[in-house]
Design a protein around this motif. Structure first.
Motif, PDB file in Angstrom:
ATOM      1  N   UNK A 222       0.811  -1.217   0.000  1.00  0.00           N
ATOM      2  CA  UNK A 222       0.000   0.000   0.000  1.00  0.00           C
ATOM      3  C   UNK A 222       0.849   1.273   0.000  1.00  0.00           C
ATOM      4  N   UNK A 223       2.038   1.223   0.598  1.00  0.00           N
ATOM      5  CA  UNK A 223       2.847   2.428   0.769  1.00  0.00           C
ATOM      6  C   UNK A 223       4.139   2.420  -0.035  1.00  0.00           C
ATOM      7  N   UNK A 224       4.540   1.267  -0.566  1.00  0.00           N
ATOM      8  CA  UNK A 224       5.800   1.176  -1.307  1.00  0.00           C
ATOM      9  C   UNK A 224       5.689   0.025  -2.307  1.00  0.00           C
ATOM     10  N   UNK A 225       6.428   0.110  -3.388  1.00  0.00           N
ATOM     11  CA  UNK A 225       6.431  -0.936  -4.409  1.00  0.00           C
ATOM     12  C   UNK A 225       7.283  -2.104  -3.936  1.00  0.00           C
ATOM     13  N   UNK A 226       6.658  -3.067  -3.259  1.00  0.00           N
ATOM     14  CA  UNK A 226       7.396  -4.216  -2.735  1.00  0.00           C
ATOM     15  C   UNK A 226       8.008  -5.056  -3.852  1.00  0.00           C
ATOM     16  N   UNK A 227       7.350  -5.093  -5.016  1.00  0.00           N
ATOM     17  CA  UNK A 227       7.843  -5.923  -6.110  1.00  0.00           C
ATOM     18  C   UNK A 227       9.205  -5.454  -6.606  1.00  0.00           C
ATOM     19  N   UNK A 228       9.534  -4.191  -6.381  1.00  0.00           N
ATOM     20  CA  UNK A 228      10.806  -3.656  -6.881  1.00  0.00           C
ATOM     21  C   UNK A 228      11.946  -3.815  -5.877  1.00  0.00           C
ATOM     22  N   UNK A 229      11.646  -4.308  -4.685  1.00  0.00           N
ATOM     23  CA  UNK A 229      12.674  -4.475  -3.654  1.00  0.00           C
ATOM     24  C   UNK A 229      13.274  -5.869  -3.794  1.00  0.00           C
ATOM     25  N   UNK A 230      14.501  -5.951  -4.254  1.00  0.00           N
ATOM     26  CA  UNK A 230      15.118  -7.246  -4.566  1.00  0.00           C
ATOM     27  C   UNK A 230      15.301  -8.116  -3.332  1.00  0.00           C
ATOM     28  N   UNK A 231      15.400  -7.501  -2.151  1.00  0.00           N
ATOM     29  CA  UNK A 231      15.563  -8.283  -0.925  1.00  0.00           C
ATOM     30  C   UNK A 231      14.319  -9.094  -0.583  1.00  0.00           C
ATOM     31  N   UNK A 232      13.193  -8.685  -1.120  1.00  0.00           N
ATOM     32  CA  UNK A 232      11.939  -9.395  -0.846  1.00  0.00           C
ATOM     33  C   UNK A 232      11.797 -10.503  -1.884  1.00  0.00           C
ATOM     34  N   UNK A 233      12.327 -11.667  -1.549  1.00  0.00           N
ATOM     35  CA  UNK A 233      12.330 -12.798  -2.472  1.00  0.00           C
ATOM     36  C   UNK A 233      11.858 -14.042  -1.741  1.00  0.00           C
TER      37      UNK A 233
END
Length: 552
Positions: A222-233
């Motif tokens: 809702x507040x940030x583009x999680x898909x673009x954060x490479x650490x979130x895998x």
């Protein structure tokens, strides 16, 4: 607090006034000023401009707090600190604020997607503000176990920058139930040593990106583009996740930026992901849910309701017979329909909505059911048997013979406001179907019918071949694509909901009376918000559903 007092002396307040937005109906009670006064003398919100009318976030959130505020009570918060600003995505403007000292019950959402338009850049994490508004309790379709507390109809004054609020460290499992999670709703928290168990990319269907964690809870974008954060895998071990706690059928986290997510250097610090065994009474995968309560088990044999009429919870998920999702729409649990001439004259409430035959909007409002409409407005007969004949019947209200002020088709090109309603010819809604009041050319750059709309901007052209980019057909409303580029996809788009030729979405007169869950969201016909939405500032109902005015 010393820094905050200095800021109060240095900064001039900038006031931003919001528009009203009420998500949920219901009543409240007035403030108890004596309780508020005594509580403020001892709580942590002790900035220099407090007075007996000031409140604390704890009084908004915690029912055990002295001076607790009820729904619809006025709220005045002084010197609270912004912990998150929603400026990501297509629906921005929400903010979250906290008491400077943080802690349980210390945070709350200020809801109004429009009031910060053009001013989001003036608010950042750590901005001190004063807020006045109304306490609201939002509950989606009355289905939440506990509603979301918000401040709406708010006005806000910026004091200036102060020390940002520190997140409270909690266990991820604290967010698995209302008993342990409600105190953290709206609060900035931090959880440690969690592993990414599953990623659901629902951006093309539901407009969200979900990251499920072990043990328990999830993150959402809702507040940030999680898909673009490479650490979130998938499988990643995260040493820390910071975010605002919110609720929608469960508590979860809203990280504010990539800095809120940290990868662990030690993979062994996070629990390993295990498979849920669906009949051992254990939470095998550590997500806070055991056996059939765990969504990993949904559809597995131990978790399927095998008999929908025996009054027994066969799969142990807490739901019996037709109340169980496994049974919905099947056999004895199939929804009834009341939408043709036979069903609308048999004296039976076929769809089980408490309304029979022509009393049911599925009958009297359905475009193909004529037995419930006054078909002749001059024969002195009550054609539809509703107790009203001819011009006394609501069905005849727009007939020229029943309304001398009605602008007839022959008067739609004489440049006169014949009915005195302030609209002339094709600008008058009475003339919308008259010859000359329809956009006949959809690519000539001319306003052919003189209604102020040209070519594909005119509703008449929405289904024309030249305007094929519109999201108004079954194919376009089920392809997972935002065909018209308005930020809404398929059945989330009003163009799909209201199109008279779309059958895959709920929203038009026919799909709202066919007894089918067209959009597959678990709600049928008038029970679906797409067919009948009576909350907020823009109520809507299909003609086959009871009007909002009838229940307000």
């Amino acid at each position: 607090m010393r820094n905050l007092k200095i800021l109060l002396a240095l900064f001039t307040a900038l006031t931003l006034v919001t528009g009203a937005c009420d998500d949920d109906g219901g009543g409240g009670s007035s403030n108890n000023s004596s309780n508020n006064s005594s509580n403020n003398s001892s709580n942590s919100n002790t900035n220099s401009n407090n007075n007996s009318n000031d409140n604390t976030v704890q009084q908004v959130q915690n029912p055990n707090e002295q001076g607790f505020l009820n729904k619809d009570d006025s709220v005045t918060l002084k010197g609270v600190v912004v912990t998150a600003v929603d400026n990501y995505g297509s629906r921005t403007g929400n903010i979250w604020v906290s008491e400077p000292t943080g802690g349980a019950w210390s945070g709350v959402q200020v809801y109004n997607p429009s009031f910060l338009t053009g001013a989001l850049d003036q608010l950042t994490i750590g901005t001190a503000v004063d807020i006045s508004g109304v306490k609201d309790e939002w509950n989606y379709n009355d289905e939440f176990e506990d509603p979301v507390t918000e401040i709406s109809q708010a006005s806000l004054s910026i004091i200036g920058q102060t020390t940002p609020v520190e997140p409270v460290e909690i266990d991820a499992s604290d967010l698995n139930s209302v008993a342990t999670g409600e105190q953290w709703e709206g609060v900035l928290v931090k959880i440690k040593n969690v592993r990414v168990r599953e990623i659901n990319d629902l951006r093309n269907t539901k407009g969200r990106y979900e990251v499920y964690l072990t043990p328990g809870t999830k993150m959402q974008d809702d507040l940030v583009d999680l898909a673009s954060i490479t650490d979130v895998a998938q499988g990643a071990c995260l040493s820390e996740v910071t975010g605002i706690v919110t609720y929608f059928y469960g508590y979860y986290l809203l990280p504010r930026s990539a800095d809120d997510i940290k990868v662990s250097a030690d993979d062994s610090a996070c629990p390993q992901i295990t498979t849920e065994i669906c009949d051992d009474n254990q939470d095998n995968d550590g997500d806070g849910f055991a056996d059939c309560e765990d969504r990993d088990c949904w559809g597995n044999p131990p978790c399927i309701e095998t008999n929908c009429t025996d009054g027994t919870d066969n799969d142990g998920d807490g739901y019996t017979d037709c109340n169980d999702f496994d049974c919905k729409g099947t056999g004895d649990c199939a929804p009834g329909i009341e939408n043709d001439a036979t069903l609308c004259t048999d004296g039976t409430d076929n769809d089980g909505d408490g309304l029979t035959d022509c009393e049911d909007p599925s009958c009297y409002g359905h475009p193909n059911v004529t037995v419930c409409r006054e078909t002749n407005c001059t024969d002195h007969q009550d054609n539809d048997g509703d107790g009203y004949a001819d011009c006394e019947d609501f069905d005849c209200m727009n007939e020229p013979t029943c309304d001398a002020s009605f602008e007839t088709g022959s008067e739609c090109s004489d440049h006169q406001d014949n009915d005195g309603d302030g609209y002339t010819d094709c600008q008058d809604k009475d003339c919308k179907d008259a010859p000359g009041c329809t956009e006949t050319e959809c690519s000539d750059h001319q306003d052919n019918d003189g209604d102020g709309f040209t070519d594909c901007d005119d509703f008449d052209c929405q289904y024309a071949g030249q305007c094929s980019n519109a999201e108004v057909t079954d194919a376009a409303c089920s392809d997972g694509t935002d065909n018209d580029g308005n930020g809404f996809i398929d059945c989330d788009d009003f163009s799909c909901q209201r199109s008279p030729v779309v059958t895959v979405c709920e929203g038009n007169a026919i799909t709202c009376a066919d007894g089918i869950d067209n959009d597959g969201d678990g709600f049928i016909d008038c029970q679906d918000y797409s067919c009948r939405y009576c909350s907020g500032q823009h109520p809507y109902w299909a003609s086959t559903c009871e009007s909002c005015d009838a229940t307000q």
